[in-house]
Enzyme design. Structure first.
Site, PDB file in Angstrom:
ATOM      1  N   LYS A 208       0.810  -1.322   0.084  1.00 43.77           N
ATOM      2  CA  LYS A 208       0.178   0.013   0.211  1.00 43.77           C
ATOM      3  C   LYS A 208       1.158   1.618  -0.496  1.00 43.77           C
ATOM      4  O   LYS A 208       0.780   2.076  -0.722  1.00 43.77           O
ATOM      5  CB  LYS A 208      -0.798  -0.213   0.978  1.00 43.77           C
ATOM      6  CG  LYS A 208      -2.050   1.412   1.033  1.00 43.77           C
ATOM      7  CD  LYS A 208      -2.686   1.263   2.417  1.00 43.77           C
ATOM      8  CE  LYS A 208      -3.397   2.728   3.156  1.00 43.77           C
ATOM      9  NZ  LYS A 208      -4.561   2.026   3.957  1.00 43.77           N
ATOM     10  N   GLU A 214      10.312  -4.465   4.296  1.00 41.53           N
ATOM     11  CA  GLU A 214      10.247  -5.744   4.195  1.00 41.53           C
ATOM     12  C   GLU A 214      10.141  -5.831   2.602  1.00 41.53           C
ATOM     13  O   GLU A 214      11.024  -7.672   2.137  1.00 41.53           O
ATOM     14  CB  GLU A 214       9.791  -6.404   5.418  1.00 41.53           C
ATOM     15  CG  GLU A 214       9.748  -7.356   6.340  1.00 41.53           C
ATOM     16  CD  GLU A 214       9.321  -6.362   7.477  1.00 41.53           C
ATOM     17  OE1 GLU A 214       9.118  -5.126   7.023  1.00 41.53           O
ATOM     18  OE2 GLU A 214       8.864  -5.975   8.601  1.00 41.53           O
ATOM     19  N   GLY A 269      -5.011  -1.808   4.550  1.00 38.08           N
ATOM     20  CA  GLY A 269      -3.992  -3.232   4.602  1.00 38.08           C
ATOM     21  C   GLY A 269      -4.754  -4.690   5.294  1.00 38.08           C
ATOM     22  O   GLY A 269      -4.970  -4.844   4.532  1.00 38.08           O
ATOM     23  N   ARG A 270      -5.246  -4.446   6.219  1.00 35.29           N
ATOM     24  CA  ARG A 270      -5.850  -5.284   6.694  1.00 35.29           C
ATOM     25  C   ARG A 270      -7.263  -5.959   5.747  1.00 35.29           C
ATOM     26  O   ARG A 270      -7.876  -7.127   5.603  1.00 35.29           O
ATOM     27  CB  ARG A 270      -5.652  -6.055   7.483  1.00 35.29           C
ATOM     28  CG  ARG A 270      -6.100  -4.455   8.945  1.00 35.29           C
ATOM     29  CD  ARG A 270      -6.443  -5.408   9.926  1.00 35.29           C
ATOM     30  NE  ARG A 270      -6.721  -4.020  10.981  1.00 35.29           N
ATOM     31  CZ  ARG A 270      -6.345  -2.535  10.935  1.00 35.29           C
ATOM     32  NH1 ARG A 270      -4.746  -2.143  10.262  1.00 35.29           N
ATOM     33  NH2 ARG A 270      -6.216  -1.482  11.582  1.00 35.29           N
ATOM     34  N   GLU A 355      -4.815  -6.499  14.429  1.00 32.55           N
ATOM     35  CA  GLU A 355      -4.593  -5.280  14.324  1.00 32.55           C
ATOM     36  C   GLU A 355      -5.777  -4.171  14.527  1.00 32.55           C
ATOM     37  O   GLU A 355      -5.241  -3.096  14.509  1.00 32.55           O
ATOM     38  CB  GLU A 355      -3.986  -5.477  13.326  1.00 32.55           C
ATOM     39  CG  GLU A 355      -2.596  -4.396  12.916  1.00 32.55           C
ATOM     40  CD  GLU A 355      -1.612  -4.248  11.002  1.00 32.55           C
ATOM     41  OE1 GLU A 355      -2.619  -4.395  10.382  1.00 32.55           O
ATOM     42  OE2 GLU A 355      -0.726  -4.463  11.209  1.00 32.55           O
ATOM     43  N   HIS A 386      -5.793 -33.320  17.938  1.00 32.04           N
ATOM     44  CA  HIS A 386      -4.408 -34.397  18.462  1.00 32.04           C
ATOM     45  C   HIS A 386      -3.310 -32.926  19.000  1.00 32.04           C
ATOM     46  O   HIS A 386      -2.177 -33.459  19.918  1.00 32.04           O
ATOM     47  CB  HIS A 386      -4.047 -34.763  17.525  1.00 32.04           C
ATOM     48  CG  HIS A 386      -5.040 -35.967  17.001  1.00 32.04           C
ATOM     49  ND1 HIS A 386      -5.602 -37.108  17.399  1.00 32.04           N
ATOM     50  CD2 HIS A 386      -5.957 -35.460  15.799  1.00 32.04           C
ATOM     51  CE1 HIS A 386      -6.421 -37.723  17.075  1.00 32.04           C
ATOM     52  NE2 HIS A 386      -6.728 -36.404  16.179  1.00 32.04           N
ATOM     53  N   LYS A 506       9.454  -0.155  15.133  1.00 32.07           N
ATOM     54  CA  LYS A 506       9.814   0.040  12.817  1.00 32.07           C
ATOM     55  C   LYS A 506      11.020   0.520  12.777  1.00 32.07           C
ATOM     56  O   LYS A 506      11.655   0.813  12.147  1.00 32.07           O
ATOM     57  CB  LYS A 506       8.615   0.361  11.572  1.00 32.07           C
ATOM     58  CG  LYS A 506       7.635  -0.498  11.307  1.00 32.07           C
ATOM     59  CD  LYS A 506       6.681  -0.246  10.917  1.00 32.07           C
ATOM     60  CE  LYS A 506       5.564  -0.707   9.992  1.00 32.07           C
ATOM     61  NZ  LYS A 506       5.074  -0.320   9.237  1.00 32.07           N
TER      62      LYS A 506
HETATM   63  O1  F6P Z   1       2.998  -2.721   9.797  1.00 30.33           O
HETATM   64  C1  F6P Z   1       1.952  -3.437   9.546  1.00 30.33           C
HETATM   65  C2  F6P Z   1       1.452  -2.358   8.254  1.00 30.33           C
HETATM   66  O2  F6P Z   1       1.690  -1.405   8.090  1.00 30.33           O
HETATM   67  C3  F6P Z   1       0.407  -3.619   7.666  1.00 30.33           C
HETATM   68  O3  F6P Z   1      -0.755  -2.782   8.649  1.00 30.33           O
HETATM   69  C4  F6P Z   1       0.145  -3.619   6.413  1.00 30.33           C
HETATM   70  O4  F6P Z   1      -0.722  -4.263   5.859  1.00 30.33           O
HETATM   71  C5  F6P Z   1       1.503  -4.245   6.305  1.00 30.33           C
HETATM   72  O5  F6P Z   1       2.019  -3.026   6.884  1.00 30.33           O
HETATM   73  C6  F6P Z   1       1.920  -3.797   4.857  1.00 30.33           C
HETATM   74  O6  F6P Z   1       2.111  -2.402   4.563  1.00 30.33           O
HETATM   75  P1  F6P Z   1       2.228  -2.300   3.206  1.00 30.33           P
HETATM   76  O7  F6P Z   1       1.188  -2.682   2.076  1.00 30.33           O
HETATM   77  O8  F6P Z   1       2.168  -0.735   2.647  1.00 30.33           O
HETATM   78  O9  F6P Z   1       3.772  -2.677   2.359  1.00 30.33           O
END
Ligand code: F6P
Length: 542
Positions: A208, A214, A269-270, A355, A386, A506
């Site tokens: 987003k 990452e 995002g979620r 979240e 199990h 972060k």
């Molecule tokens: O760190 C949490 C977050 O901001 C989530 O809310 C989001 O889904 C995810 O990181 C990834 O963010 P982006 O789509 O901006 O890379």
């Protein structure tokens, strides 16, 4: 915003009194004195049948819980969401994932813009692109069709796509392999590309913000891999597309905006698996399958928007979640899909629920004086039976459980599906009714061993049943939980659509990165534990 603080609401106070009266009642007695509850305490919508009779509730409890939803302003806030008001107050944004699944004939003007037209314009581009990739018309740098699609993203830009791919694999093309890289741990990337030909691989960089550490690290490694495998930086244009709200950063990374699929800041995002973030899902399923998924979301949206609160599935599940969290002190909720294809559904729900509602202040910034979001977790049945079900049955912690079952399997083999489904019903009954010491003794087990074999019961479950897992049903199921989370958030008066709690870690990681990578140890000014850990890491690394 509800004017009255939660603990001062009439329905809350009535629930406190009511809880004191019924907390000691056992589900065994509730069913014995009211045999009709198994059929009465049910609700159905959008292909989902909810049996909530095995909850520690009476008709009076449900009436009071629905009163609480009503007094908390769930309906008003829901309507404000559907109108595009800025209900995400801490980020001053509309919350309009429901617009992503509205039909093209709808109109919704938000901040002067018809968002439905925008949504369908992007869907149209996604469909055209997905069709070209699926048919082989889209070619890589060397002229070969795409055989591997790798979604690179994390959080909401990963969990929805991977969950949907696993859930709907039965309906997906088998001509293309789909992989998902999320972790900054290089092993995730290395294993995803192992044995793949770069010339047949398409990367979808999903972010987003296009600023997530990452995802950018993995995207850079993907670019290196493509360029070094194909021997030219020009290959990037044929092997990368982006999904983002940030065109500038996408360009800066080197992806042409012609190869970018956009969405908007009003999609959290979620809550984004049905936006362009679902591009991998659409390539896997095909545009028609994706339309079905959207239709399922919309079915549940319409139910949530129009059904009376007392028969509204997301509201019922939402108020029951509040009931256990705040009145019984339940800290976790188990979600157990008895459908192997839903194996990633609990992981997906963890971000959606935790979240969203893992918050400690109200909309106006006041510290809450009650518990908010529970910990969500789960595994597909029967595997969990199990391992950890022992604790749910005989442990000392109350864990409400959602059991999700289906009338039909997509892979009928011998009697597996009946064996699976029998376990759904058996678990719900065992958890509710248990086994008394008298029953154990009557079976021939004497003290002291008899005590070990007692099941106290009175463990609550929701059972969700549907005919069969389809794209449409998955959409309805996800929307059910989205709106249940919404209902809880309104009652708790928290902002379910921000996520400030992810920021501090972060920022600290950004400070620490150079301290791990410089040749000489820099001056370390953290607490003594962090300083010592960094020094130990540097020595292990060298
Ligand atoms: O760190 C949490 C977050 O901001 C989530 O809310 C989001 O889904 C995810 O990181 C990834 O963010 P982006 O789509 O901006 O890379």
């Amino acid at each position: 915003m509800a004017a009255t603080p939660l603990r001062e609401r009439k329905a809350w106070q009535a629930l406190e009194r009511h809880h004191a009266e019924i907390a000691g009642q056992h589900l065994r007695d509730m069913f014995a004195s009211d045999p009709g509850r198994g059929e009465r305490l049910t609700a159905e919508a959008a292909g989902l049948y909810l049996d909530y009779s095995k909850n520690r509730v009476t008709d009076e409890t449900m009436r009071l819980l629905v009163d609480l939803a009503s007094e908390s302003g769930v309906a008003d806030r829901r309507d404000a969401m559907f109108r595009g008001e800025h209900i995400n107050v801490s980020e001053d944004r509309a919350v309009l994932h429901v617009a992503l699944r509205m039909p093209s004939t709808a109109t919704l003007v938000v901040d002067g813009q018809d968002v439905i037209a925008d949504v369908h314009a992007v869907l149209g581009r996604m469909k055209e692109f997905a069709t070209r990739v699926r048919s082989g018309e889209f070619r890589g740098f060397t002229g070969k069709p795409i055989k591997n699609v790798i979604n690179v993203g994390i959080g909401g830009s990963d969990l929805g796509p991977v969950m949907a791919y696993e859930a709907l694999r039965y309906y997906c093309t088998r001509d293309i392999a789909f992989k998902f890289v999320s972790n900054v741990d290089s092993t995730d990337f290395a294993e995803a590309v192992h044995g793949l030909a770069a010339e047949e691989t398409l990367f979808i960089i999903s972010s987003k913000t296009f600023g997530t550490l990452e995802t950018l690290a993995n995207a850079n490694s993907a670019r290196d891999w493509v360029v070094s495998s194909l021997g030219s930086a020009d290959a990037v244009a044929s092997h990368f597309v982006a999904v983002s709200t940030n065109a500038e950063r996408v360009c800066a990374f080197g992806i042409d905006v012609a190869n970018m699929f956009g969405f908007w800041d009003w999609v959290g995002g979620r809550y984004s698996m049905d936006s362009a973030i679902g591009l991998s899902t659409m390539i896997a399923l095909g545009p028609e399958g994706f339309d079905e998924l959207l239709a399922g979301f919309h079915d549940m949206d319409e139910h949530f928007r129009t059904a009376p609160l007392e028969s509204n599935l997301p509201v019922l599940m939402g108020v029951l979640a509040v009931w256990y969290r705040d009145f019984f002190g339940a800290q976790t909720v188990g979600v157990m899909p008895y459908e192997q294809y839903l194996k990633r559904f609990p992981a997906y729900l963890q971000q959606l629920t935790m979240e969203s509602n893992g918050k400690h202040v109200t909309l106006s910034g006041r510290h809450v004086d009650y518990d908010t979001g529970a910990v969500y977790w789960g595994e597909p049945g029967t595997n969990g039976q199990h391992s950890f079900y022992q604790l749910i049955h005989q442990g000392t912690t109350l864990i409400p459980v959602d059991l999700i079952g289906f009338g039909k399997t997509l892979n009928p083999i011998r009697d597996h599906h009946d064996l699976l489904s029998a376990n759904v019903f058996a678990q719900a009954a065992a958890l509710a009714f248990g086994k008394t010491e008298d029953e154990v003794r009557a079976e021939g087990t004497a003290a002291p061993i008899a005590a070990h074999r007692v099941f106290e019961g009175n463990r609550p479950t929701n059972v969700l049943l549907a005919e069969v897992l389809t794209p449409r049903l998955l959409g309805s199921l996800v929307a059910l939980y989205e709106h249940s989370v919404f209902t809880q958030g309104v009652i708790w008066e928290v902002d379910s659509f921000d996520q400030w709690g992810v920021e501090l870690g972060k920022v600290l990681a950004q400070q620490i990165i150079p301290e791990l990578t410089t040749a000489e140890e820099p001056p370390l000014a953290h607490d003594s534990s962090t300083n010592a850990l960094i020094r130990k890491y540097r020595s292990l690394k060298s």
